[in-house]
Design a protein around this motif. Sequence first.
Motif, PDB file in Angstrom:
ATOM      1  N   ILE A  60       1.962  58.255  26.877  1.00 59.68           N
ATOM      2  CA  ILE A  60       0.893  58.758  26.018  1.00 59.68           C
ATOM      3  C   ILE A  60      -0.375  57.970  26.295  1.00 59.68           C
ATOM      4  CG2 ILE A  60       0.144  59.139  23.636  1.00 59.68           C
ATOM      5  CD1 ILE A  60       3.165  59.081  22.889  1.00 59.68           C
ATOM      6  N   VAL A  61      -1.465  58.681  26.527  1.00 59.64           N
ATOM      7  CA  VAL A  61      -2.775  58.070  26.737  1.00 59.64           C
ATOM      8  C   VAL A  61      -3.740  58.655  25.715  1.00 59.64           C
ATOM      9  CG1 VAL A  61      -4.777  57.929  28.289  1.00 59.64           C
ATOM     10  CG2 VAL A  61      -2.473  57.529  29.175  1.00 59.64           C
ATOM     11  N   CYS A  62      -4.557  57.819  25.132  1.00 56.80           N
ATOM     12  CA  CYS A  62      -5.611  58.270  24.222  1.00 56.80           C
ATOM     13  C   CYS A  62      -6.965  57.886  24.813  1.00 56.80           C
ATOM     14  CB  CYS A  62      -5.447  57.629  22.845  1.00 56.80           C
ATOM     15  SG  CYS A  62      -6.747  58.093  21.666  1.00 56.80           S
ATOM     16  N   LEU A  63      -7.885  58.850  24.831  1.00 57.16           N
ATOM     17  CA  LEU A  63      -9.255  58.613  25.289  1.00 57.16           C
ATOM     18  C   LEU A  63     -10.187  58.583  24.081  1.00 57.16           C
ATOM     19  CD1 LEU A  63      -9.427  61.075  28.343  1.00 57.16           C
ATOM     20  CD2 LEU A  63      -8.771  58.658  28.337  1.00 57.16           C
ATOM     21  N   GLU A  64     -10.955  57.535  23.964  1.00 58.17           N
ATOM     22  CA  GLU A  64     -11.894  57.361  22.852  1.00 58.17           C
ATOM     23  C   GLU A  64     -13.279  57.078  23.411  1.00 58.17           C
ATOM     24  OE1 GLU A  64     -14.240  56.834  19.855  1.00 58.17           O
ATOM     25  OE2 GLU A  64     -12.196  57.571  19.490  1.00 58.17           O
ATOM     26  N   GLN A  65     -14.285  57.848  22.960  1.00 54.06           N
ATOM     27  CA  GLN A  65     -15.627  57.649  23.495  1.00 54.06           C
ATOM     28  C   GLN A  65     -16.297  56.399  22.945  1.00 54.06           C
ATOM     29  OE1 GLN A  65     -18.392  60.735  22.461  1.00 54.06           O
ATOM     30  NE2 GLN A  65     -17.539  60.983  20.419  1.00 54.06           N
ATOM     31  N   GLY A  66     -15.790  55.884  21.810  1.00 52.66           N
ATOM     32  CA  GLY A  66     -16.319  54.648  21.267  1.00 52.66           C
ATOM     33  C   GLY A  66     -15.601  53.441  21.834  1.00 52.66           C
ATOM     34  N   GLU A  67     -15.677  52.336  21.114  1.00 55.38           N
ATOM     35  CA  GLU A  67     -15.106  51.084  21.594  1.00 55.38           C
ATOM     36  C   GLU A  67     -14.409  50.369  20.442  1.00 55.38           C
ATOM     37  OE1 GLU A  67     -18.542  49.065  23.030  1.00 55.38           O
ATOM     38  OE2 GLU A  67     -19.630  49.335  21.159  1.00 55.38           O
ATOM     39  N   TRP A  68     -13.708  49.298  20.768  1.00 50.91           N
ATOM     40  CA  TRP A  68     -13.126  48.457  19.725  1.00 50.91           C
ATOM     41  C   TRP A  68     -14.242  47.742  18.970  1.00 50.91           C
ATOM     42  CZ3 TRP A  68      -8.152  48.333  18.160  1.00 50.91           C
ATOM     43  CH2 TRP A  68      -7.174  48.840  19.031  1.00 50.91           C
ATOM     44  N   MET A  69     -14.150  47.713  17.662  1.00 54.41           N
ATOM     45  CA  MET A  69     -15.121  47.002  16.849  1.00 54.41           C
ATOM     46  C   MET A  69     -14.631  45.581  16.590  1.00 54.41           C
ATOM     47  SD  MET A  69     -17.424  49.269  16.532  1.00 54.41           S
ATOM     48  CE  MET A  69     -18.498  48.413  15.372  1.00 54.41           C
ATOM     49  N   ASN A  70     -15.577  44.664  16.480  1.00 54.18           N
ATOM     50  CA  ASN A  70     -15.285  43.273  16.169  1.00 54.18           C
ATOM     51  C   ASN A  70     -15.615  43.028  14.687  1.00 54.18           C
ATOM     52  OD1 ASN A  70     -15.088  40.523  15.882  1.00 54.18           O
ATOM     53  ND2 ASN A  70     -16.352  40.025  17.669  1.00 54.18           N
ATOM     54  N   PRO A  71     -14.599  42.873  13.838  1.00 51.20           N
ATOM     55  CA  PRO A  71     -14.874  42.715  12.402  1.00 51.20           C
ATOM     56  C   PRO A  71     -15.794  41.554  12.074  1.00 51.20           C
ATOM     57  CG  PRO A  71     -12.553  43.187  12.761  1.00 51.20           C
ATOM     58  CD  PRO A  71     -13.159  42.937  14.123  1.00 51.20           C
ATOM     59  N   SER A  72     -15.806  40.519  12.914  1.00 53.34           N
ATOM     60  CA  SER A  72     -16.684  39.384  12.629  1.00 53.34           C
ATOM     61  C   SER A  72     -18.151  39.741  12.781  1.00 53.34           C
ATOM     62  CB  SER A  72     -16.340  38.202  13.538  1.00 53.34           C
ATOM     63  OG  SER A  72     -16.678  38.489  14.890  1.00 53.34           O
ATOM     64  N   GLU A  73     -18.421  40.902  13.379  1.00 47.91           N
ATOM     65  CA  GLU A  73     -19.803  41.351  13.552  1.00 47.91           C
ATOM     66  C   GLU A  73     -20.207  42.424  12.540  1.00 47.91           C
ATOM     67  OE1 GLU A  73     -20.149  42.562  17.610  1.00 47.91           O
ATOM     68  OE2 GLU A  73     -19.861  40.527  18.402  1.00 47.91           O
ATOM     69  N   TYR A  74     -19.329  42.742  11.613  1.00 48.58           N
ATOM     70  CA  TYR A  74     -19.686  43.722  10.584  1.00 48.58           C
ATOM     71  C   TYR A  74     -20.790  43.151   9.692  1.00 48.58           C
ATOM     72  CZ  TYR A  74     -15.594  46.643  11.648  1.00 48.58           C
ATOM     73  OH  TYR A  74     -14.675  47.458  12.248  1.00 48.58           O
ATOM     74  N   PRO A  75     -21.590  44.002   9.063  1.00 46.14           N
ATOM     75  CA  PRO A  75     -22.729  43.523   8.277  1.00 46.14           C
ATOM     76  C   PRO A  75     -22.394  42.500   7.206  1.00 46.14           C
ATOM     77  CG  PRO A  75     -22.980  45.849   8.694  1.00 46.14           C
ATOM     78  CD  PRO A  75     -21.623  45.476   9.225  1.00 46.14           C
ATOM     79  N   THR A  76     -21.227  42.639   6.554  1.00 46.01           N
ATOM     80  CA  THR A  76     -20.938  41.712   5.449  1.00 46.01           C
ATOM     81  C   THR A  76     -20.680  40.280   5.907  1.00 46.01           C
ATOM     82  OG1 THR A  76     -18.668  42.583   5.538  1.00 46.01           O
ATOM     83  CG2 THR A  76     -20.100  43.375   3.757  1.00 46.01           C
ATOM     84  N   SER A  77     -20.673  40.048   7.213  1.00 43.93           N
ATOM     85  CA  SER A  77     -20.565  38.669   7.705  1.00 43.93           C
ATOM     86  C   SER A  77     -21.935  38.001   7.770  1.00 43.93           C
ATOM     87  CB  SER A  77     -19.918  38.656   9.096  1.00 43.93           C
ATOM     88  OG  SER A  77     -20.747  39.313  10.047  1.00 43.93           O
TER      89      SER A  77
END
Length: 533
Positions: free
Chosen positions: A31-48
């Motif tokens: 099984i392969v999944c294609l995603e046009q976005g990327e992995w997010m880094n939670p440490s870079e979310y605004p609430t940090s």
Amino acid sequence: MKSEKVDVLVVGAGASGAAAAWSLADTRMRIVCLEQGEWMNPSEYPTSRVDWESRNFGSMGINPNHRGRDTDYAINDTDSPISVANFNAVGGSTILYAGHFPRFHPSDFRVRSLDGVADDWPIDYQTLEPYYDENDRMMGVSGLAGDPAYPPKPQIMPPVPMGKSGQTLAKGFNKLGWHWWPSDTAIATEDYDGRAQCINLGGCYTGCTQGAKASSDITYWPKAIRNGVELRTRCRVREITINGNGFATGVVYYDEKGLEHHQEAEVVILACNGVGTPRLLLNSTSSRFPNGLANSSGLIGKNLMFHPYALITGVFPDELDGYMGPGVCIWSQEFYETDASRDFVRGFTYECSRGRGIVGSAMIGLGYGRIPWGSEHHSAYRKFHKRLTGMSAICEDLPEEHNTVTLDPDLTDSNGIPCPKISYTLSENSKKMLDFAIARSTEVLEASGAEDILTECPIAHGGWHLMGTARMGTDPERSVVNEWGRSHDVRNLFIVDGSIFVTSAGVNPTRTIQALALYIADSMKKRIANLFD
């Protein structure tokens, strides 16, 4: 460039794509999944960071046209009073959702039989109930058992605290004798499955730095990858390819460098949401499908449903919670079912919120003319700071074929793929429902002690829920996929996202989208020997 053929290719790594990939992983197929976005880094979310509220209007905003990340595509929404709110990443829009997590009601699957409008679903609540339960365990749902508005459902974690805001609004509902209940929320109120509990950062809408909110990048995907699923990011799919027999053979996509690839597959599953899925199908034309792949019914992109929202905010004399805590604390479904005494059919849910941050409070006060510039500015602001709470009315949106997703003739993304165009109007039924919802919520806020009431209707940037554009049904002339998600026209093409919804209900759809994805994946596994018959 051609890639080695895989058994199952999933397009989209959001709520539904993650659930389907995880479920199918136990087959040991490739099984392969294609995603046009990327992995997010939670440490870079605004609430940090201290500027978290301003960043909510920039790189982590809900509108892709304003956000403009490399992974986004523009959406022409000039022909709609409601603009699309989505997010492209591993986890999809669960990165930015509030975690409010209701189920559909049994009546939501039978609106034609009960109320003579729209169409009945080809499945019912009982069909999805075990998949709701499974998804609840995977996501980690907090709530209180016994809600009289629903059939019995299990409680996994205690509900999020009501806080001062919830308690204040609950008193108003009690004075009127109307239903309310602690809301079901995909936010951990205690440590759960390796995730830490909520610590009341209050930035649920901008990504949960703590990891307490159940976005599918931290719930389903780690398990799916450990079970052998391959997830490729920054892969933007242009079209689905077919052979002379009308079977899907794979997809054409662009990688991060803009290089074109053809990924072959035995089975293709679309999980691109109610705008992205019709966009991809309409762009996949051929001599066999000149009007878009799997579109013999002519319904691809039609019957777009949004959920029109009304926002009703009260200004209270005493301090409440401000922004602290999960966004939604209680709900009311007093007006959920059709009532013959009203001048509209179907109904809505009130989602009651904690409040707003410092900047948000100032902006709403300025926007409604309650906070002037000049010498009275700070004293007027003090009447808003930590004194706002209220509710959103999420109204059931009936399917109408003139509400559409089409391909824009001029607008393209960075890879030259046509962007979607939204054409949508509010129905008379929705307008009457919104007016009624505002009137009743005003009564609640007044009963709760509000001194001033502010309304927005519909919420212009409230197109969070994208449904209905590739609907499910047993009649190939009136639907795009069958009762277990397989295309009527292309027997190895499946759809698992909100585009297959027949009706929208009066609740947020993510919990039902994921239950449907699990149900469809399970149906595929049960039919594995004759999947294409």
